[in-house]
Write a protein that holds these residues in place. Structure first.
Motif, mmCIF file in Angstrom:
data_model
loop_
_atom_site.group_PDB
_atom_site.id
_atom_site.type_symbol
_atom_site.label_atom_id
_atom_site.label_comp_id
_atom_site.label_asym_id
_atom_site.label_seq_id
_atom_site.Cartn_x
_atom_site.Cartn_y
_atom_site.Cartn_z
ATOM 1 N N GLU A 34 0.854 -1.188 0.000
ATOM 2 C CA GLU A 34 0.000 0.000 0.000
ATOM 3 C C GLU A 34 0.888 1.235 0.000
ATOM 4 O O GLU A 34 1.902 1.289 0.701
ATOM 5 N N THR A 35 0.526 2.231 -0.795
ATOM 6 C CA THR A 35 1.337 3.446 -0.858
ATOM 7 C C THR A 35 1.286 4.165 0.480
ATOM 8 O O THR A 35 0.298 4.072 1.218
ATOM 9 N N ASP A 70 8.247 10.184 -5.008
ATOM 10 C CA ASP A 70 6.836 9.816 -4.900
ATOM 11 C C ASP A 70 5.998 10.907 -4.239
ATOM 12 O O ASP A 70 5.298 10.697 -3.254
ATOM 13 N N ILE A 73 2.330 9.847 -4.617
ATOM 14 C CA ILE A 73 2.148 8.402 -4.667
ATOM 15 C C ILE A 73 0.837 7.955 -4.013
ATOM 16 O O ILE A 73 0.279 6.914 -4.357
ATOM 17 N N LYS A 74 0.296 8.734 -3.084
ATOM 18 C CA LYS A 74 -0.916 8.329 -2.370
ATOM 19 C C LYS A 74 -2.128 8.289 -3.294
ATOM 20 O O LYS A 74 -3.165 7.715 -2.953
ATOM 21 N N LEU A 76 -2.239 6.532 -5.854
ATOM 22 C CA LEU A 76 -2.303 5.155 -6.335
ATOM 23 C C LEU A 76 -2.669 4.208 -5.196
ATOM 24 O O LEU A 76 -2.394 4.480 -4.025
ATOM 25 N N ALA A 77 -3.267 3.073 -5.552
ATOM 26 C CA ALA A 77 -3.695 2.106 -4.536
ATOM 27 C C ALA A 77 -2.524 1.300 -3.980
ATOM 28 O O ALA A 77 -2.489 0.973 -2.792
ATOM 29 N N GLU A 78 -1.565 0.971 -4.845
ATOM 30 C CA GLU A 78 -0.421 0.177 -4.397
ATOM 31 C C GLU A 78 0.797 0.510 -5.232
ATOM 32 O O GLU A 78 0.694 1.070 -6.321
ATOM 33 N N ASP A 80 3.822 0.101 -7.734
ATOM 34 C CA ASP A 80 4.083 -0.714 -8.925
ATOM 35 C C ASP A 80 5.571 -0.987 -9.090
ATOM 36 O O ASP A 80 6.004 -1.527 -10.101
#
Length: 236
Positions: A34-35, A70, A73-74, A76-78, A80
């Motif tokens: 998780e981000t 990042d 980055i939050k 995104l769900a996870e 990559d």
């Protein structure tokens, strides 16, 4: 870009005041996690990487002291990709709440972070060109030019030497080559009087020749606008 105010400096000191120490090969975050927070490298080197199904690794970016990664980055769900320390490293973890406060209330810092993010994207484009179109010698020469100039910005260079604690295996993973091939290319450049890699550092003996081999144009680094590194170092 505006210089830091005393208020800006105090804000940077606050959000980076509780760094965590990471050991070499220790992950800051892994692909699929998780981000979470934004990371700021205060000391040491790290990298972005992906592991292929075959178990081989591709390094996609080197993170040096002062680099922030990042920013959004939050969204995104996870993750990559993974981020891993390459050397002993001190890393600040900046929460999303702190990040939002900085971006809203400190314009100079926000502009520097956005600029640094754009430069990171430009570096990725340069790496794609290297992987797709440059020969192995040109590829290695280009990376050395890039890392030297980035190191110069944060005071890691002296008399043509860059403190660069990257092994030949790490360089191979970044350049899509085998360690044996990396060793052969390094030998070629050393015998040519261009550069020499020793344990913990690289010496650029003929910068003009190295840049010529690489076809290097530093424009993509936008060094006039890449100030987040210097700002973090100034504050901390």
């Amino acid at each position: 870009m505006a210089d830091l105010t005393a208020n800006d400096t105090a804000a940077l000191e606050r959000i980076t005041s509780r760094p965590r120490r990471y050991n070499p090969r220790q992950d800051l975050i892994r692909e699929g996690d998780e981000t979470g927070p934004m990371f700021v490298i205060l000391d040491g080197w790290a990298c972005r990487y992906k592991i292929l199904p075959s178990g081989t690794r591709q390094i996609m970016a080197f993170l040096m002291p002062g680099d922030a990664c990042d920013l959004h980055i939050k969204l995104l769900a996870e993750m990559d990709h993974g981020i891993q320390a390459l050397t002993p490293a001190m890393v600040a973890r900046v929460s999303q709440d702190d990040m939002q406060e900085i971006m809203q209330n400190h314009r100079s810092i926000a502009l520097a972070m956005y600029s640094a993010q754009l430069v990171d994207e430009a570096i990725m484009r340069a790496w794609i060109v290297s992987m797709g179109r440059r020969s192995s010698v040109e590829r290695l020469a280009h990376l050395m030019c890039e890392l030297y100039l980035r190191g110069q910005t944060i005071g890691l260079t002296q008399d043509g030497e860059l403190a660069m604690p990257l092994s030949q295996i790490v360089l191979a993973d970044a350049l899509g080559m085998t360690p044996v091939h990396i060793n052969r290319v390094l030998k070629e450049l050393r015998l040519d009087g261009t550069m020499s890699l020793t344990r913990g550092s690289v010496t650029i003996m003929d910068p003009q020749k190295l840049a010529q081999i690489a076809g290097f144009d530093e424009n993509y680094l936008h060094r006039r606008t890449r100030h987040i590194t210097g700002m973090i170092h100034q504050a901390c």
